[in-house]
Motif scaffolding. Structure first.
Motif, PDB file in Angstrom:
ATOM      1  N   ILE A   1       0.846  -1.181   0.000  1.00 39.56           N
ATOM      2  CA  ILE A   1       0.000   0.000   0.000  1.00 39.56           C
ATOM      3  C   ILE A   1       0.884   1.235   0.000  1.00 39.56           C
ATOM      4  N   SER A   2       0.336   2.345  -0.487  1.00 35.76           N
ATOM      5  CA  SER A   2       1.076   3.593  -0.517  1.00 35.76           C
ATOM      6  C   SER A   2       1.073   4.230   0.868  1.00 35.76           C
TER       7      SER A   2
ATOM      8  N   LEU B   1      -3.881  11.010  11.948  1.00 37.69           N
ATOM      9  CA  LEU B   1      -4.497   9.685  11.861  1.00 37.69           C
ATOM     10  C   LEU B   1      -5.227   9.573  10.527  1.00 37.69           C
ATOM     11  N   TRP B   2      -4.895   8.526   9.756  1.00 36.94           N
ATOM     12  CA  TRP B   2      -5.471   8.294   8.436  1.00 36.94           C
ATOM     13  C   TRP B   2      -6.178   6.956   8.421  1.00 36.94           C
ATOM     14  N   THR B   3      -7.207   6.847   7.551  1.00 38.43           N
ATOM     15  CA  THR B   3      -7.890   5.569   7.352  1.00 38.43           C
ATOM     16  C   THR B   3      -7.804   5.189   5.882  1.00 38.43           C
ATOM     17  N   LEU B   4      -7.650   3.896   5.619  1.00 37.14           N
ATOM     18  CA  LEU B   4      -7.520   3.417   4.246  1.00 37.14           C
ATOM     19  C   LEU B   4      -8.899   3.066   3.694  1.00 37.14           C
ATOM     20  N   GLN B   5      -9.300   3.755   2.631  1.00 33.56           N
ATOM     21  CA  GLN B   5     -10.571   3.486   1.956  1.00 33.56           C
ATOM     22  C   GLN B   5     -10.259   3.122   0.514  1.00 33.56           C
ATOM     23  N   GLY B   6     -10.381   1.842   0.206  1.00 35.31           N
ATOM     24  CA  GLY B   6      -9.969   1.365  -1.111  1.00 35.31           C
ATOM     25  C   GLY B   6      -8.470   1.459  -1.246  1.00 35.31           C
ATOM     26  N   ASP B   7      -7.996   2.205  -2.231  1.00 38.85           N
ATOM     27  CA  ASP B   7      -6.566   2.405  -2.428  1.00 38.85           C
ATOM     28  C   ASP B   7      -6.097   3.774  -1.964  1.00 38.85           C
TER      29      ASP B   7
ATOM     30  N   VAL C   1     -10.876  -1.943  10.432  1.00 39.52           N
ATOM     31  CA  VAL C   1     -10.547  -1.048   9.324  1.00 39.52           C
ATOM     32  C   VAL C   1      -9.121  -0.556   9.536  1.00 39.52           C
ATOM     33  N   LEU C   2      -8.308  -0.593   8.480  1.00 41.20           N
ATOM     34  CA  LEU C   2      -6.908  -0.231   8.612  1.00 41.20           C
ATOM     35  C   LEU C   2      -6.745   1.286   8.750  1.00 41.20           C
TER      36      LEU C   2
END
Length: 331
Positions: free
Chosen positions: A212-213, A249-255, A233-234
């Motif tokens: 992942i990026s 703080l970030w959440t991964l949604q799709g790519d 959820v990552l």
């Protein structure tokens, strides 16, 4: 309730007991011992234990190893309980590499051996073998814990040696290691490439099985990230800065990464502590910790998360937030 069999009623009650009370209940009678030892009971009890009220902080220093409850209302820890390691060690030279559902994967630094350890039940399992499996080299290797669809707890071990990368999986069910294929890039072989600890989320162990990026954060000073599982959820804590540090703080949604929140800049932190910083959130408060304890508390106006957060930074081997369960390191 009156129409339910007594066995079902007992099962429902006991799966809601604290882990240590379950251990004591095994001595009540043979029937209870058999019931509390089944994989179904352990699995359901574990699922009901993954709440913030069951969180504990384990801290290791040069002299002691202690476990403390988290008091959410006062943003502090409760009284500490000293933990005695059930395995041989030298001067508390125990590093925490990964943890999942109450199990900790640790390394004995003087022998490089890997162990699975449940601090609540004190049970442990040595994973090292005569054919050189299960030995961990700091700064070169990486570890991740996960559980498969058959409820088999597994340890994934990434090893780098002499420009060769090997990936091995230990199965608790069969008590053995096996090599698995892994397609890698050349830069992954470099000792300058830092692997994070594995984070298990949504059936995927991140750092190995899915590339992942990184979130789009400014490349100012040092840039580091910590993956965490928030309600399956990552998410990632992305830290940037040098003399003044910012954490988002970030959440991964799709790519794509979506920013969830930002904290005010944290006052200057000694560079010697930088690699020991670790994070977790509980009841609207965001804690930034060092390996020896809480460093900063940042109050957040956000809905409380009723779940636990992995806390070990991949350089901060001396602390972990874990949930008290009866999950065994061996079958």
């Amino acid at each position: 309730m009156a129409d339910l069999p007594i066995h079902t009623i007992v099962f429902e009650i006991l799966t809601r007991l604290p882990a240590k009370d379950v251990g004591r209940s095994k001595s009540v009678c043979k029937q209870w011992y058999a019931l509390l030892s089944t994989q179904d009971f352990v699995r359901i009890h574990c699922s009901r234990s993954l709440v913030s009220s069951k969180q504990r902080v384990l801290l290791i220093d040069d002299l002691t190893c202690s476990v403390r409850p988290i008091i959410s209302k006062s943003n502090d820890y409760g009284p500490s309980s000293i933990v005695t390691f059930p395995f041989h060690h030298q001067n508390n030279d125990v590093s925490i590499l990964s943890h999942l559902n109450g199990l900790l994967c640790v390394c004995l630094n003087h022998t490089y051996e890997l162990l699975l350890w449940n601090p609540t039940t004190t049970a442990f399992k040595c994973l090292s073998t005569p054919d050189s499996h299960g030995f961990y080299i700091n700064n070169l290797d990486a570890i991740g814990l996960y559980v498969d669809a058959d409820d088999d707890y597994k340890v994934l071990h990434i090893k780098r040696s002499s420009g060769v990368l090997g990936v091995y999986v230990y199965s608790r069910e069969v008590d053995s290691w096996r090599n698995i294929p892994f397609i890698t890039r050349q830069e992954y072989l470099s000792p300058h490439f830092n692997w994070s600890a594995g984070t298990f989320c949504g059936g995927t162990l991140y750092f190995t099985f899915k590339e992942i990026s990184f979130p789009p954060v400014p490349s100012i000073g040092m840039v580091q990230g910590v993956l965490v599982n928030v309600k399956n959820v990552l998410h990632m804590f992305a830290s940037t800065g040098m003399f003044e540090m910012t954490i988002d703080l970030w959440t991964l949604q799709g790519d794509y990464w979506i920013k969830v929140l930002s904290c005010p800049p944290i006052p200057p932190i000694s560079l010697s502590l930088w690699c020991d910083i670790t994070h977790y959130v509980t009841n609207g408060n965001w804690f930034v910790m060092t390996k020896l304890g809480k460093l900063f508390t940042i109050e957040m106006d956000m809905k409380p998360f009723e779940c636990f957060y992995p806390v070990s930074w991949f350089r901060g081997f001396k602390g972990a937030v874990f949930v008290q369960t009866i999950v065994s390191p061996s079958i």
